[in-house]
Enzyme design. Structure first.
Site, PDB file in Angstrom:
ATOM      1  N   LEU A  19       0.806  -1.205   0.000  1.00 44.05           N
ATOM      2  CA  LEU A  19       0.000   0.000   0.000  1.00 44.05           C
ATOM      3  C   LEU A  19       0.846   1.264   0.000  1.00 44.05           C
ATOM      4  CD1 LEU A  19      -2.776  -1.034   2.546  1.00 44.05           C
ATOM      5  CD2 LEU A  19      -3.184  -0.308   0.189  1.00 44.05           C
ATOM      6  N   ASP A  38      10.954   3.660   4.568  1.00 46.19           N
ATOM      7  CA  ASP A  38      10.781   2.230   4.831  1.00 46.19           C
ATOM      8  C   ASP A  38      12.027   1.729   5.543  1.00 46.19           C
ATOM      9  OD1 ASP A  38       8.673  -0.010   3.458  1.00 46.19           O
ATOM     10  OD2 ASP A  38      10.479  -0.781   4.418  1.00 46.19           O
ATOM     11  N   ILE A  74      10.691   5.021  12.344  1.00 50.88           N
ATOM     12  CA  ILE A  74       9.783   6.098  12.706  1.00 50.88           C
ATOM     13  C   ILE A  74       9.061   5.837  14.027  1.00 50.88           C
ATOM     14  CG2 ILE A  74       9.481   7.116  10.439  1.00 50.88           C
ATOM     15  CD1 ILE A  74       7.024   4.551  11.789  1.00 50.88           C
ATOM     16  N   ASN A 100       1.672   4.696   7.437  1.00 54.99           N
ATOM     17  CA  ASN A 100       1.286   3.417   6.828  1.00 54.99           C
ATOM     18  C   ASN A 100       2.116   2.237   7.315  1.00 54.99           C
ATOM     19  OD1 ASN A 100       0.099   1.748   4.433  1.00 54.99           O
ATOM     20  ND2 ASN A 100       2.325   1.663   4.107  1.00 54.99           N
ATOM     21  N   TYR A 171      -2.529  -6.667  16.787  1.00 55.21           N
ATOM     22  CA  TYR A 171      -2.764  -5.833  15.607  1.00 55.21           C
ATOM     23  C   TYR A 171      -4.103  -5.101  15.701  1.00 55.21           C
ATOM     24  CZ  TYR A 171      -3.536  -4.918  10.570  1.00 55.21           C
ATOM     25  OH  TYR A 171      -3.794  -4.333   9.352  1.00 55.21           O
ATOM     26  N   LYS A 175      -4.643  -1.065  15.794  1.00 50.10           N
ATOM     27  CA  LYS A 175      -5.407  -0.398  14.733  1.00 50.10           C
ATOM     28  C   LYS A 175      -6.633   0.332  15.291  1.00 50.10           C
ATOM     29  CE  LYS A 175      -2.982  -1.283  11.044  1.00 50.10           C
ATOM     30  NZ  LYS A 175      -2.242  -0.160  10.406  1.00 50.10           N
ATOM     31  N   THR A 205      -1.371  -7.214   0.352  1.00 52.50           N
ATOM     32  CA  THR A 205      -0.051  -6.767   0.773  1.00 52.50           C
ATOM     33  C   THR A 205       0.680  -7.972   1.352  1.00 52.50           C
ATOM     34  OG1 THR A 205      -0.673  -6.257   3.064  1.00 52.50           O
ATOM     35  CG2 THR A 205      -1.063  -4.531   1.401  1.00 52.50           C
TER      36      THR A 205
END
Length: 301
Positions: A19, A38, A74, A100, A171, A175, A205
């Site tokens: 994505l 990345d 990050i 992302n 996860y 989220k 993905t």
């Protein structure tokens, strides 16, 4: 021919594949200048042998666009600060942040180690918070100096964060946290000219093609519903000036479908006007549940 992001400087995290890569390429095609972030890790977050950010930046430049690669982590203060600094030092400005980055370590709850919980919530939730914090600090400074930006943040949640997902407690929790973070950031940052929205994408993905192999497989012909490129047009529009007035929203995006998610809203209510007895509260609750809409399915159930 100009695009809807002409001249805007856009940072996309986790943009080496899937994505994030799709978002970066569409932003570039619409005239944006990119910082492609990345860390280059594997599906489970362990270090990988290559630099996918550099490959995507090269791809954008080869097509006539402008892009630089950023390989920092990050989810650390220094990495997030250097991400914003990369945009400012390279292009002199920052207009849009797309959060992302992420990976999976799926386990049923009784088998989920604390390290796997911490690693996934760190990259997804902390990896949203820190870039958002540093970008917002820059935009606040600009606004206070009389240069109010037309800034955008697009966060990445998931159907797992909205409904839950069996085998993905870490996860799903991260989220879901991203949705709440989006709502708070939209409210807090509006005064500085910043709009904040989130998407819950369904696409093929590295994270989904194994977990949901049957539904994510590419068709041999016809429209590829699960291509990550299907999600990017909405992300690019949200990251552009054209989305003026849209903030604090969550959207599902899958194939050719865009859905505005409406979140938690009050349903049937009973008010006694005094304290309930436990059995009485239970009786009232069962009656309310009979009047309420049935909950949606949990992913993987």
């Amino acid at each position: 021919m100009t695009g809807i992001c002409d001249g805007r400087v856009v940072v996309v995290t986790g943009a080496g594949r899937g994505l994030g890569r799709a978002h970066a390429l569409v932003f570039a095609a619409e005239g944006a200048r990119l910082v492609v972030n990345d860390l280059g890790v594997g599906l489970d977050g362990t270090p990988g042998p290559d630099s996918p950010a550099s490959l995507v930046a090269d791809e954008i430049r080869a097509a006539g666009g402008e892009a630089v690669a950023h390989g920092g982590d990050i989810a650390t203060p220094d990495g997030a600060a250097s991400l914003v600094r990369a945009a400012l030092e390279t292009y002199g400005r920052l207009d849009t942040l797309v959060n992302n980055a992420g990976f999976l370590r799926d386990r049923m709850l009784v088998n989920l180690d604390e390290d796997d919980w911490d690693a996934v919530t760190r990259v997804h939730l902390k990896g949203h918070f820190l870039p958002l914090k540093h970008a917002a600090a820059h935009w606040r400074t600009e606004a206070k100096a009389g240069r109010t930006p037309t800034a955008r943040i697009v966060n990445t949640s998931s159907g797992a964060g909205l409904l839950g997902s069996v085998g993905q407690g870490n996860y799903s929790a991260a989220k879901a946290g991203i949705v709440a973070l989006t709502l708070v950031a939209a409210a807090e940052l509006a005064r500085y000219g910043v709009q904040v929205n989130a998407i819950a994408p369904a696409a093929r993905t590295r994270m989904t093609e194994q977990t949901f192999a049957d539904t994510m497989a590419a068709p041999t012909d016809g429209f590829d519903m699960m291509a990550p490129e299907n999600v990017s047009p909405l992300v690019v529009w949200l990251g552009s000036e054209a989305s003026a007035g849209v903030t604090g929203r969550v959207f599902e995006a899958e194939g050719g479908r865009i859905t505005v998610m409406e979140g938690w809203r009050p349903g049937p209510t009973a008010d006694k006007g005094a304290r309930w007895a436990p059995a009485e509260a239970g009786e009232a609750t069962l009656k309310l549940l009979g009047e309420a809409a049935a909950p949606g399915p949990v992913y993987g159930a």
